[in-house]
Design a protein around this motif. Sequence first.
Motif, short mmCIF file in Angstrom:
data_model
loop_
_atom_site.label_atom_id
_atom_site.label_comp_id
_atom_site.label_asym_id
_atom_site.label_seq_id
_atom_site.Cartn_x
_atom_site.Cartn_y
_atom_site.Cartn_z
N PHE A 179 -104.36 -4.23 -2.58
CA PHE A 179 -104.01 -3.59 -1.31
C PHE A 179 -105.25 -3.44 -0.44
O PHE A 179 -106.26 -2.87 -0.85
N LYS A 180 -105.16 -3.97 0.79
CA LYS A 180 -106.26 -3.88 1.74
C LYS A 180 -105.72 -3.40 3.09
O LYS A 180 -104.60 -3.76 3.49
N TRP A 181 -106.54 -2.60 3.75
CA TRP A 181 -106.18 -2.10 5.09
C TRP A 181 -107.43 -2.06 5.95
O TRP A 181 -108.37 -1.33 5.67
N ASN A 187 -104.24 -2.88 13.42
CA ASN A 187 -104.19 -2.66 11.98
C ASN A 187 -103.78 -3.93 11.26
O ASN A 187 -102.85 -4.62 11.69
N SER A 188 -104.47 -4.20 10.17
CA SER A 188 -104.15 -5.36 9.33
C SER A 188 -104.04 -4.88 7.89
O SER A 188 -105.01 -4.35 7.33
N LEU A 189 -102.86 -5.05 7.30
CA LEU A 189 -102.62 -4.60 5.93
C LEU A 189 -102.15 -5.77 5.08
O LEU A 189 -101.45 -6.68 5.58
N SER A 190 -102.51 -5.75 3.82
CA SER A 190 -102.01 -6.76 2.88
C SER A 190 -101.77 -6.11 1.52
O SER A 190 -102.56 -5.26 1.08
N TYR A 191 -100.67 -6.49 0.91
CA TYR A 191 -100.34 -6.04 -0.44
C TYR A 191 -99.87 -7.24 -1.25
O TYR A 191 -98.82 -7.82 -0.96
N ASP A 194 -98.41 -9.55 4.00
CA ASP A 194 -99.38 -9.11 5.00
C ASP A 194 -98.63 -8.56 6.22
O ASP A 194 -97.53 -9.00 6.55
N THR A 211 -108.69 -1.55 9.94
CA THR A 211 -108.25 -1.01 11.22
C THR A 211 -109.41 -1.03 12.22
O THR A 211 -110.58 -0.93 11.83
#
Length: 270
Positions: free
Chosen positions: A20-22, A125-129, A133, A24
Amino acid sequence: MENKGIEFQVNVAAIDQKDFKWNTSINYSTNKNKLLSLSDKNFQLAAGYFDAGTTEEPIQQALARIQIGQPIGNFWGFKSVDIDENGYWIIEGKDGAAKPIAQQQADDKQIIGNGLPKHYLNFNNSLSYKNFDLNVTMRGAFGFQVLNSPRMFYAAPVMLTRGNLLTSAYDNIYGKRPLADDQSLNYLSYYIEDGDYWKIDNVTIGYSIPLKKVAIKGLRVYASGSNLVTFTKYTGVDPEVGVSGLTPGFDNRDRYPATTTFTLGASFTF
């Protein structure tokens, strides 16, 4: 012209784990301008100002005043304060006293707003799990006004003899009664609105499918939406109007509105 302002951006890796990455980022900018001079050794403008833009036919009044010591973008017109019992505008005169619009004088006009935003804000915001993404882009502008030209032309019963009207043409003005339909259209502060807005500009969600055993190493499928939601008190179609030139903040009645788009796609890695 003198410009003073600041801009800064903050990038944060809020979460950085294996699955998990976030990330911002926030970008903020503000600018204040002032016209210092309209003359030099080759040209002298004795008045210290000139008027720019036009409200178009049939009103045909200047939109803005470009004046030494003032910022660019000032709307210049009559300040409306009320209507009388017969539906005729009442404006503020140069002495600050209320007067019927039929008694208007050119020097009753004043600054009734400014079309240049004072503040801009972007929030990304950029999120990936694992293989998913998500990217969300939001932005806004604050501290400015918009001349709602469609409302000025089409929300007054005066235009009945010239074409279609908005359904709001017969709404009460200042909580009293509709406008009288036997007066001229007027460029007034009543049609200058706060233009502050916040937009969810883009949302993209994707899923990456590893395909290492074939010629294609990776496949990412995604869905994206642009210009999704606008939060604003502006009553026109879109508060994001042009801010370039000498007449920023003018919502032209012939302007084509921004569209909302949705996209499905796929990208391949070889």
